[in-house]
Design a protein around this motif. Structure first.
Motif, PDB file in Angstrom:
ATOM      1  N   THR A   1       0.798  -1.227   0.000  1.00  0.00           N
ATOM      2  CA  THR A   1       0.000   0.000   0.000  1.00  0.00           C
ATOM      3  C   THR A   1       0.828   1.273   0.000  1.00  0.00           C
ATOM      4  O   THR A   1       0.276   2.355   0.049  1.00  0.00           O
ATOM      5  N   SER A   2       2.140   1.144   0.013  1.00  0.00           N
ATOM      6  CA  SER A   2       2.906   2.393  -0.039  1.00  0.00           C
ATOM      7  C   SER A   2       4.211   2.187  -0.794  1.00  0.00           C
ATOM      8  O   SER A   2       4.789   1.100  -0.788  1.00  0.00           O
ATOM      9  N   GLY A   3       4.628   3.256  -1.459  1.00  0.00           N
ATOM     10  CA  GLY A   3       5.872   3.215  -2.222  1.00  0.00           C
ATOM     11  C   GLY A   3       5.710   2.510  -3.554  1.00  0.00           C
ATOM     12  O   GLY A   3       4.625   2.008  -3.888  1.00  0.00           O
TER      13      GLY A   3
ATOM     14  N   LEU B   1      -2.600  -1.223  -6.782  1.00  0.00           N
ATOM     15  CA  LEU B   1      -3.620  -0.429  -6.090  1.00  0.00           C
ATOM     16  C   LEU B   1      -3.703   1.016  -6.595  1.00  0.00           C
ATOM     17  O   LEU B   1      -4.792   1.487  -6.917  1.00  0.00           O
ATOM     18  N   PRO B   2      -2.558   1.728  -6.697  1.00  0.00           N
ATOM     19  CA  PRO B   2      -2.687   3.093  -7.224  1.00  0.00           C
ATOM     20  C   PRO B   2      -3.261   3.132  -8.642  1.00  0.00           C
ATOM     21  O   PRO B   2      -4.069   4.005  -8.955  1.00  0.00           O
TER      22      PRO B   2
ATOM     23  N   VAL C   1      -1.786   9.503  -1.458  1.00  0.00           N
ATOM     24  CA  VAL C   1      -2.364   8.460  -0.596  1.00  0.00           C
ATOM     25  C   VAL C   1      -1.438   7.250  -0.518  1.00  0.00           C
ATOM     26  O   VAL C   1      -1.228   6.684   0.554  1.00  0.00           O
ATOM     27  N   PHE C   2      -0.868   6.848  -1.644  1.00  0.00           N
ATOM     28  CA  PHE C   2      -0.036   5.638  -1.647  1.00  0.00           C
ATOM     29  C   PHE C   2       1.461   5.943  -1.500  1.00  0.00           C
ATOM     30  O   PHE C   2       2.281   5.050  -1.746  1.00  0.00           O
ATOM     31  N   SER C   3       1.799   7.142  -1.104  1.00  0.00           N
ATOM     32  CA  SER C   3       3.215   7.568  -1.013  1.00  0.00           C
ATOM     33  C   SER C   3       3.989   7.082  -2.227  1.00  0.00           C
ATOM     34  O   SER C   3       5.090   6.527  -2.114  1.00  0.00           O
ATOM     35  N   TYR C   4       3.429   7.278  -3.384  1.00  0.00           N
ATOM     36  CA  TYR C   4       4.037   6.800  -4.621  1.00  0.00           C
ATOM     37  C   TYR C   4       4.956   7.895  -5.178  1.00  0.00           C
ATOM     38  O   TYR C   4       4.536   9.033  -5.328  1.00  0.00           O
ATOM     39  N   PRO C   5       6.223   7.568  -5.461  1.00  0.00           N
ATOM     40  CA  PRO C   5       7.205   8.628  -5.731  1.00  0.00           C
ATOM     41  C   PRO C   5       7.136   9.232  -7.134  1.00  0.00           C
ATOM     42  O   PRO C   5       8.151   9.366  -7.800  1.00  0.00           O
ATOM     43  N   GLY C   6       5.968   9.604  -7.596  1.00  0.00           N
ATOM     44  CA  GLY C   6       5.827  10.187  -8.940  1.00  0.00           C
ATOM     45  C   GLY C   6       5.802  11.701  -8.903  1.00  0.00           C
ATOM     46  O   GLY C   6       6.137  12.321  -7.892  1.00  0.00           O
ATOM     47  N   THR C   7       5.371  12.297 -10.011  1.00  0.00           N
ATOM     48  CA  THR C   7       5.380  13.761 -10.110  1.00  0.00           C
ATOM     49  C   THR C   7       4.378  14.406  -9.155  1.00  0.00           C
ATOM     50  O   THR C   7       4.614  15.503  -8.652  1.00  0.00           O
ATOM     51  N   GLY C   8       3.251  13.740  -8.920  1.00  0.00           N
ATOM     52  CA  GLY C   8       2.238  14.282  -8.012  1.00  0.00           C
ATOM     53  C   GLY C   8       2.810  14.448  -6.620  1.00  0.00           C
ATOM     54  O   GLY C   8       2.636  15.478  -5.967  1.00  0.00           O
ATOM     55  N   TYR C   9       3.524  13.443  -6.189  1.00  0.00           N
ATOM     56  CA  TYR C   9       4.139  13.468  -4.869  1.00  0.00           C
ATOM     57  C   TYR C   9       5.194  14.574  -4.793  1.00  0.00           C
ATOM     58  O   TYR C   9       5.332  15.264  -3.787  1.00  0.00           O
TER      59      TYR C   9
END
Lengths: 476, 346
Positions: free
Chosen positions: B193-195, B218-219, B295-303
């Motif tokens: 759920t994260s990263g 999930l993302p 929400v998913f601490s996903y390291p993309g541009t949004g983050y």
């Protein structure tokens, strides 16, 4: 990135950088000064210089020896390029007396130098940094050549991950682990990973997850953060008068605040600045301002305020409206306090804003009350800034000759006892004058498995970071 | 908003048909589309260079907000500001930034201690992965469900799928993300759920790729759920409309199989409308990915944008927005061109 000029400007990043860069003075398990890069140090009788002997076997991560020249260079370099977590402005000059011997001359005799600047400033390798003219943009792996027990082997900017590798033959001891990986995770994911054996220690476990961690059989250390939530006053506005600040203190029911906004996650704060657990805390009977609306009522009436039949407070015929400002982190507490003040008859204009806007409003003085958290840790030489400083998270208290005198006296005190005495008096005055009203001292927790032990460092790590993760726990 | 874009596409189609025989007109339309988008791009750059600087506080002030930082003297703060490229007035800063941008330099992120371009190169592929992972779900899933629902409106599949998807459409992307997190992260924890990668990435390429794919499930799903509704309704409406068109009625009368009518007759005719909608979807996707990554601490541009806002990291904020805006406008231009061309064929 774990290098002095490019690490993030928060306590945790500073802390991790200390694994890679040594300071002259380190800390023992009780938080007292202990040898770091300096094997020993002696203060001259006049207090104006320090003779320092370096560890002769300390090495930079590229194999070169750490010498007195490196220390002298660091002091010069940091006066040119200010380092945010430590200042060298109290240092007059450094004289190199031998490869591992030096003498540091200071501008005036101060007592806190060993716990202050000598413990805070990371020593830089001259052969790397002397050719760097823009250290704020020097972020290659070379920038992380330090002399610490672990060297930075890799890092991933996008995900905030660091890989540290143990160095052999560090003068302070043998590394207990071949590698340390530092990973940023949310607490639930971290607990899950810890159960799966992937994580050995969680540095800042939210206190409400302590039971979950204990249920999994992990060891947990809980300690007050000394990062006290305070109610600040606009001393240049309505609350210039001490009696009015005391009235507000009597209106606020801190116990109710604790139970509502911090159930089981904080303790009541002491009103005299230092908190239990600090070596400077004095148990004397400082005022506690137990909830007492009648007393508050009396103070306000004496100050010329009036209360209408409907219970609203007025001044010179106008209803009193107080503006309380805070940032998003303290919303819950701000609501509780607002309600308490409103029940007492004030009309409250609560503004929750983001940090940039909040800082501006504080600077402009466009507030009556402010709710903020600020540390009481670190060497007391920082008190002056925290009480009289103009920063948004300082008390912004106007110059008070008696308190200023005591702060100065403890800074230049010649002995520990003299310092303690000055700070005892300071605490009494702080509790009476209420530059800020100390509300609650939130707890913090760290959890770890059987591979290591991580008690909180009394008084905080280095510059006063409330943490259990001093680098010594990773050494044998 | 959605309806408006459909109308404008229709108008473009009718204009296109008028000039069908003149290739030069097509070229002019493509060129004017490009010029229009360049103008939009220039305004975005102007806005995002000036606006953040009008916010209270700057990078250095926010960086120094920690109470552990020692008090710097005003002279030291001035020096730091100069060293960090934050010196000068608003006008000077904007001028400097624009000049650098024209040279292809997106600036330098002080808190990340890295050039913005480098950070974008690291972050954008993750965002791309989420979008590419989500696209088949909402495009194919939307078409399949939409055609089924549209074939017999009010009956069969339509009776349960339309209300279900209506509910889904009403959920903002971050709510969908939080729900997925709750179900698959807490109640039934089978997916990460994260990263974007496991704590200790596998060294073997195949397992590494598998891990990355698992983290993207999930993302991507959260992103797809929201967009699925748009394409479902589009496919459903088009199917209802197409089912009454002569060529479909004829085919049915000629005894063409139901499957063939579904895919060859209706499915293929959906493509231009789908493409037209896709160009509009890009903007929606990019804004949805912003929430999903947080929400998913996903390291993309949004983050990256999120951290840039929190830290008043002007260069990173501008760089990311300029880059994303440029990318969206480019894709939008290509898709529009393609959709117009496909629509011309009838």
């Amino acid at each position: 990135m774990l290098a002095p000029y490019v690490h993030r400007k928060n306590g945790v990043s500073y802390l991790y950088t200390t694994y890679v860069f040594d300071t002259l003075v380190s800390q023992d398990a009780d938080g007292n000064p202990a040898p770091g890069l300096a094997r020993s140090w002696q203060r001259a009788p006049d207090g104006l210089s320090y003779a320092i002997q370096l560890q002769s076997d300390a090495k930079w991560h590229d194999g070169k020896a750490v010498t007195a020249e490196d220390v002298a260079f660091t002091m010069r370099y940091m006066s040119e390029y200010p380092y945010v977590f430590g200042s060298v402005k109290s240092i007059e000059r450094v004289e190199v007396e031998g490869p591992y011997d030096l003498r540091v001359y200071v501008k005036r005799a101060e007592t806190g130098l060993v716990e202050g600047v000598f413990s805070a400033i990371p020593i830089l390798p001259e052969h790397v940094y002397s050719r760097i003219e823009d250290p704020f943009r020097f972020a290659s792996l070379e920038a992380a050549i330090g002399s610490g027990p672990y060297r930075l082997a890799a890092y991933d900017k996008a995900q905030g991950r660091y890989l540290l590798e143990a160095v052999t033959d560090h003068p302070l001891g043998r590394a207990r682990f071949e590698q340390i990986r530092i990973v940023k995770m949310n607490p639930d994911a971290a607990l899950q990973a810890m159960s799966a054996g992937e994580v050995d220690i969680i540095s800042y476990l939210p206190v409400d997850r302590v039971l979950a961690a204990e249920a999994e059989g992990f060891k947990v250390e809980v300690a007050p953060s000394h990062h006290v939530m305070r109610l600040g006053f606009n001393h240049r506005g309505r609350f210039a008068l001490r009696e009015l600040r005391q009235a507000i203190a009597y209106v606020i029911d801190r116990k109710a605040l604790l139970d509502t906004a911090f159930p089981g996650t904080a303790e009541l704060a002491q009103t005299g600045y230092f908190q239990p657990g600090s070596r400077w805390w004095n148990e004397d009977d400082n005022p506690t301002y137990a909830h007492d609306p009648a007393k508050a009522h009396k103070f306000l009436i004496n100050a010329g305020w009036a209360q209408t039949a409907a219970g609203r407070w007025q001044r010179e015929g106008d209803d009193v409206s107080l503006r309380l400002i805070t940032d998003g982190r303290s919303v819950k507490s701000a609501r509780v306090i607002t309600e308490q003040l409103e029940i007492f008859g004030f009309s409250i204009d609560l503004r929750v804003m983001e940090l940039g806007a909040l800082r501006n409003l504080v600077a402009e003085g466009a507030y009556d009350l402010t709710l903020f958290s600020s540390s009481t840790l670190g060497d007391p030489s920082n008190i002056g800034r925290r009480v009289f400083g103009r920063g948004w998270n300082s008390d912004r208290f106007p110059a008070d000759p008696e308190m200023t005198g005591l702060i100065r006296a403890q800074t230049v005190a010649s002995s520990h006892a003299e310092r303690v005495e000055a700070l005892d008096q300071f605490q009494r005055l702080y509790a009476e004058n209420l530059p800020s009203y100390m509300l609650v001292n939130p707890l913090m927790a760290t959890t770890f498995n059987e591979k290591l032990s991580a008690p909180f460092m009394p008084g905080g790590v280095a510059v006063g970071i409330p943490s259990a993760l001093h680098k010594s726990i990773f050494l044998e | 908003m959605t309806d408006t874009s459909v109308v404008s596409v229709d108008r473009e189609l009718s204009v296109a048909r008028g000039f069908r025989s003149v290739p030069f007109a097509n070229l002019v339309r493509f060129a004017s589309g490009l010029i229009l988008r360049l103008l939009v791009f220039a305004s975005i750059v102007a806005i995002c260079v000036v606006l953040p600087r009008l916010m209270p506080g700057n990078t250095l002030e926010i960086m120094l907000s920690t109470d552990l930082a020692r008090g710097l003297t005003p002279a030291e703060v001035r020096d730091l500001q100069e060293n960090m490229g934050l010196g000068g007035d608003l006008f000077g800063q904007v001028l400097d930034y624009t000049a650098n941008l024209l040279n292809g330099d997106l600036g330098y992120s002080i808190p990340h201690a890295a050039p913005v371009g480098q950070l974008l190169i690291a972050a954008f592929p993750w965002t791309g992965l989420l979008i590419l992972g989500a696209a088949p779900i909402f495009l194919i899933g939307g078409a399949l469900a939409g055609i089924e629902a549209g074939r017999m409106p009010g009956q069969g599949v339509d009776r349960w799928s339309t209300p279900l998807i209506t509910v889904m459409a009403s959920l903002p992307p971050f709510v969908g993300a939080v729900l997925l997190l709750l179900v698959f992260g807490v109640l039934w924890p089978i997916l990460p759920t994260s990263g974007a990668q496991p704590l200790f990435p596998a060294t073997e390429t195949l397992s590494h790729a598998f891990d990355i794919a698992r983290h993207a499930v999930l993302p991507s799903l959260a992103l797809a759920l929201h967009e699925l509704a748009r394409f479902f309704f589009l496919a459903r409406a088009e199917t209802i409309h197409l089912a009454q068109r002569d060529f479909v009625v004829n085919a049915r009368a000629r005894g063409v199989s139901v499957w063939r009518i579904r895919w060859v007759y209706i499915g293929r005719s959906l493509v231009p409308a789908y493409l037209a909608r896709l160009s509009d979807t890009m903007t929606g996707l990019i804004s949805a990915v912003f929430f999903v990554e947080i929400v998913f601490s996903y390291p993309g541009t949004g983050y990256l944008i999120y951290s840039a806002i929190l830290e008043r990291d002007y260069d990173l904020l501008q760089g990311t927005i300029v880059f994303v805006a440029g990318f969206v406008l480019l894709v939008n231009w290509c898709v529009d061109g393609l959709a117009t061309r496909l629509a011309e064929r009838g």
